[in-house]
Scaffold this active site. Structure first.
Site, PDB file in Angstrom:
ATOM      1  N   GLU A 233      36.654  29.030  49.466  1.00 25.86           N
ATOM      2  CA  GLU A 233      35.442  29.786  50.348  1.00 25.86           C
ATOM      3  C   GLU A 233      35.539  29.339  51.742  1.00 25.86           C
ATOM      4  OE1 GLU A 233      31.829  29.944  48.008  1.00 25.86           O
ATOM      5  OE2 GLU A 233      32.619  31.419  46.637  1.00 25.86           O
TER       6      GLU A 233
ATOM      7  N   HIS B  51      54.814  19.469  32.827  1.00 27.15           N
ATOM      8  CA  HIS B  51      55.690  19.916  31.834  1.00 27.15           C
ATOM      9  C   HIS B  51      55.021  21.500  31.668  1.00 27.15           C
ATOM     10  CE1 HIS B  51      56.632  16.101  29.734  1.00 27.15           C
ATOM     11  NE2 HIS B  51      55.690  15.826  30.628  1.00 27.15           N
TER      12      HIS B  51
ATOM     13  N   LYS C 156      31.184  42.295  44.025  1.00 23.63           N
ATOM     14  CA  LYS C 156      29.695  42.407  43.502  1.00 23.63           C
ATOM     15  C   LYS C 156      29.387  43.969  43.994  1.00 23.63           C
ATOM     16  CE  LYS C 156      28.358  37.783  44.693  1.00 23.63           C
ATOM     17  NZ  LYS C 156      27.467  37.114  45.370  1.00 23.63           N
TER      18      LYS C 156
HETATM   19  O1  PA5 Z   1      29.379  28.106  48.132  1.00 28.73           O
HETATM   20  C1  PA5 Z   1      28.474  29.270  47.812  1.00 28.73           C
HETATM   21  O2  PA5 Z   1      27.646  29.490  48.597  1.00 28.73           O
HETATM   22  C2  PA5 Z   1      28.725  30.180  46.480  1.00 28.73           C
HETATM   23  O3  PA5 Z   1      29.659  29.734  45.855  1.00 28.73           O
HETATM   24  C3  PA5 Z   1      27.645  30.060  45.605  1.00 28.73           C
HETATM   25  O4  PA5 Z   1      27.116  28.620  45.161  1.00 28.73           O
HETATM   26  C4  PA5 Z   1      27.642  30.897  44.165  1.00 28.73           C
HETATM   27  O5  PA5 Z   1      27.788  32.205  44.650  1.00 28.73           O
HETATM   28  C5  PA5 Z   1      26.281  30.969  43.611  1.00 28.73           C
HETATM   29  O6  PA5 Z   1      25.357  31.518  44.480  1.00 28.73           O
HETATM   30  P1  PA5 Z   1      23.712  31.166  44.123  1.00 28.73           P
HETATM   31  O7  PA5 Z   1      23.095  29.876  44.101  1.00 28.73           O
HETATM   32  O8  PA5 Z   1      22.999  32.134  45.047  1.00 28.73           O
HETATM   33  O9  PA5 Z   1      23.550  31.692  42.663  1.00 28.73           O
END
Ligand code: PA5
Length: 424
Positions: free
Chosen positions: A277, A298, A413
């Site tokens: 990310e 394996h 989303k």
């Molecule tokens: O690193 C990030 O910001 C994302 O992976 C969030 O942790 C994830 O989308 C969950 O979001 P939230 O804590 O708003 O539910």
């Protein structure tokens, strides 16, 4: 605590050539002047963390002691991966202290959610819902289901067993929690989900699961001190950050994060989220993937040894995992395994590591970076996490990327909301 071995990394450039870029990015991180600088609260969090909230977490754990045997943690992405990685690394896959931690809110899988509901019906449960935005759909769907479960099971007392970790003031979850009378914990504004395991996001579930969070934070502080220097020679986190960039420039587009223990596979999942990310933007970045050896030798071993050469390996080798076993002798030796009798299984695993490193690096010609970590204690976990945080921030800045946003995640989303008929 951590040592980095680049002797098999096959780098075609000297790390020192990156000195000026590293100094600049180091100051961006520490002075909060780089891209995404609203989200670098994690950099000095090991010294600045909220002590009041920390003691509230410890008090809650004390107050609830003996009243629960199951901790439900409801969250997704950065709101659960760090805690799960810590839990498995430190306590193993089958802890024997009578506390089971179950992660929900990270899937729409009806079959999984149904099984969890069935599994916990006679357990003594506490529920920690975690969402920075307070509106993540996977989390909200599960939370409603498990909140109702708690209310049916505990009635009025449910509110004493449900804790919400979210924004300090805004968002749907904060409003709901205040209205319901849940105790709330804060995800600071300037710390994004995947950089949040040292906040209540990680600390509350870990404390409830009997992890020593004092030690964990001490480890993060030691790492903060050790890696707060732009001197490449004495900073293995920055060496790793540069090595990734050099290999990227050499044409390696994927990185296998390799561990040698099944209880470290969630560290790999956490690492994949952190780097994926943070770095995968603007059509740039190294694909983060993972393998657990020798198990995956394996399955993926053949490809890594002789397949298309697009990947390098980063091996997290924990030098002293706990609970070693001596391989037993057998008088009849029908399985011909007596040649290992009297040896520790840790030694066998180490030979698998050394043999594989040689095979992949020499015959396979794959670059291999080795990160040695001292042990699987809470302290080492805290130290290691900070190592990867700062390495990730640095390697992304060296690539010219903002490591702290994730605009691409919104695309699925929007499409899903349209299909679900979510009101604007
Ligand atoms: O690193 C990030 O910001 C994302 O992976 C969030 O942790 C994830 O989308 C969950 O979001 P939230 O804590 O708003 O539910």
């Amino acid at each position: 605590m951590i040592s980095l071995d680049l002797s098999n990394a096959k780098l075609n450039e000297d790390l020192s050539l990156w000195k000026d870029k590293v100094s600049e990015a180091h100051s961006w991180l520490h002075n909060k002047t780089g891209k995404g600088n609203d989200y670098v609260g994690w950099v000095d969090w090991p010294i600045n963390f909220d002590r009041d909230e920390f003691s509230r977490i410890l008090k809650l754990k004390e107050r609830m002691k003996g009243k629960y045997d199951t901790v439900l943690v409801c969250g997704i992405g950065g709101s659960y991966l760090g805690a799960r990685a810590a839990l498995e690394m430190i306590k193993g896959l089958y802890p024997d202290d009578g506390i089971e931690v179950i992660f929900v809110g990270n899937t729409f899988s009806h079959t999984y959610i149904s099984q969890v509901l069935e599994h916990i019906k006679d357990k003594e449960v506490v529920l920690n819902v975690i969402s920075k935005s307070g509106t993540t759909t996977e989390t909200s769907v599960s939370f409603r289901i498990f909140k109702q479960f708690m209310e049916e099971k505990y009635g009025e007392d449910a509110k004493n067993r449900i804790y919400a970790t979210t924004d300090k003031a805004k968002g749907t979850l904060k409003k709901l929690a205040d209205k319901m009378g849940y105790e709330t914990f804060v995800i600071p504004d300037d710390i994004g989900g995947r950089y949040s395991v040292f906040t209540a996001v990680g600390l509350l579930p870990l404390a409830l699961a009997n992890i020593d969070i004092v030690e964990l934070m001490k480890g993060s502080l030691a790492a903060y001190d050790d890696f707060n220097t732009d001197d490449i020679n004495s900073n293995p986190a920055y060496q790793y950050a540069i090595a990734r960039r050099i290999l990227d420039n050499q044409g390696y587009s994927a990185e296998y994060f390799v561990t040698y223990h099944l209880q470290l596979t969630m560290i790999a999942e956490w690492w994949k989220q952190l780097f994926g990310e943070s770095e995968g933007k603007e059509l740039k970045g190294i694909l983060p993937t993972s393998a657990c050896f020798s198990t995956d030798l394996h399955s993926l071993g053949q490809f890594i040894q002789e397949g298309r050469k697009t990947e390098f390996e980063t091996i997290l080798y924990v030098d002293n995992m706990d609970k070693d076993i001596v391989f037993p002798e057998d008088k009849e030796d029908l399985d011909n395994m007596n040649y290992l009798a009297g040896k520790n299984l840790s030694w066998v695993n180490e030979m698998a590591f050394k043999g594989t490193l040689s095979a992949h690096s020499n015959e396979g010609n794959n670059p291999n970076i080795v990160i040695h970590l001292k042990d699987n204690s809470a302290y080492s976990f805290g130290y290691m996490i900070y190592f990867f945080f700062i390495a990730c921030g640095m390697t992304c800045y060296l690539l010219g990327i903002n490591p702290f946003n994730q605009p691409g995640v919104e695309v699925y989303k929007k499409k899903m909301f349209a299909l679900l008929g979510k009101p604007e």
